[in-house]
Design an enzyme around this catalytic site. Structure first.
Site, PDB file in Angstrom:
ATOM      1  N   THR A   1       0.824  -1.203   0.000  1.00  0.00           N
ATOM      2  CA  THR A   1       0.000   0.000   0.000  1.00  0.00           C
ATOM      3  C   THR A   1       0.862   1.260   0.000  1.00  0.00           C
ATOM      4  O   THR A   1       2.037   1.231   0.351  1.00  0.00           O
ATOM      5  CB  THR A   1      -0.951   0.023   1.211  1.00  0.00           C
ATOM      6  OG1 THR A   1      -0.186   0.043   2.412  1.00  0.00           O
ATOM      7  CG2 THR A   1      -1.873  -1.189   1.205  1.00  0.00           C
ATOM      8  N   ASP A   2       0.239   2.372  -0.395  1.00  0.00           N
ATOM      9  CA  ASP A   2       0.953   3.647  -0.450  1.00  0.00           C
ATOM     10  C   ASP A   2       0.466   4.579   0.661  1.00  0.00           C
ATOM     11  O   ASP A   2      -0.323   4.177   1.516  1.00  0.00           O
ATOM     12  CB  ASP A   2       0.801   4.285  -1.835  1.00  0.00           C
ATOM     13  CG  ASP A   2      -0.639   4.619  -2.195  1.00  0.00           C
ATOM     14  OD1 ASP A   2      -1.506   4.673  -1.290  1.00  0.00           O
ATOM     15  OD2 ASP A   2      -0.909   4.840  -3.387  1.00  0.00           O
ATOM     16  N   ALA A   3       0.912   5.820   0.625  1.00  0.00           N
ATOM     17  CA  ALA A   3       0.565   6.789   1.659  1.00  0.00           C
ATOM     18  C   ALA A   3      -0.937   7.086   1.707  1.00  0.00           C
ATOM     19  O   ALA A   3      -1.439   7.557   2.721  1.00  0.00           O
ATOM     20  CB  ALA A   3       1.341   8.088   1.437  1.00  0.00           C
TER      21      ALA A   3
ATOM     22  N   VAL B   1      -3.963   2.787  -0.211  1.00  0.00           N
ATOM     23  CA  VAL B   1      -4.430   1.874  -1.255  1.00  0.00           C
ATOM     24  C   VAL B   1      -3.240   1.125  -1.850  1.00  0.00           C
ATOM     25  O   VAL B   1      -2.093   1.544  -1.708  1.00  0.00           O
ATOM     26  CB  VAL B   1      -5.206   2.612  -2.375  1.00  0.00           C
ATOM     27  CG1 VAL B   1      -6.434   3.310  -1.814  1.00  0.00           C
ATOM     28  CG2 VAL B   1      -4.326   3.589  -3.113  1.00  0.00           C
TER      29      VAL B   1
END
Length: 132
Positions: free
Chosen positions: A14-16, A19
């Site tokens: 996942t990213d910041a 998602v």
């Protein structure tokens, strides 16, 4: 032959924004493709023992909906096209009934040095028998 592979989204994917990062889908496609070959009865290790590799030469993905940490997703794959030197797989990534992404990869059969190589006849026939 269509293969469906279950994947649980890991936090590292996942990213910041919370998602799944777009780059995380590529290993999922690879895992599904390897599973497709396993279920066809040709483990990728068998291909490598023959001194061959199916190098990715093209990849396309369209993202429709996000996945998040802990989600259970399913990668659906099938062999769409087979030629004497190349393969093209199609993919759909699902979360339940929601289509998250869809795309393709194209692969060139190569020998260890990286030179394009014809797919051996016996392997080619097996691949064709399982393509869509």
């Amino acid at each position: 032959m269509i293969v469906r592979l279950q994947i649980t989204v890991r936090y590292v994917e996942t990213d910041a924004m919370g998602v799944v990062h777009h780059s995380a889908y590529v290993p999922w496609l690879e895992a599904a493709r390897v599973e497709w070959l396993n279920r066809m009865g040709v483990p990728y290790t068998e291909v490598e023992r023959q001194g061959l590799a199916f190098a990715v030469v093209e990849l396309g993905l369209t993202y429709r909906h996000p996945a998040r940490f802990g989600d259970q997703v399913e990668v659906e794959t099938w062999l769409e096209e087979v030629s004497s030197r190349a393969l093209r797989y199609r993919y759909r990534v699902w979360k339940e009934a929601n289509l998250l992404a869809e795309g393709f990869t194209r692969h060139l059969c190569q020998e260890a040095s990286g030179k394009a190589q014809r797919i051996p006849t016996d392997l080619l026939n097996r691949l064709k028998a399982h393509s869509q």
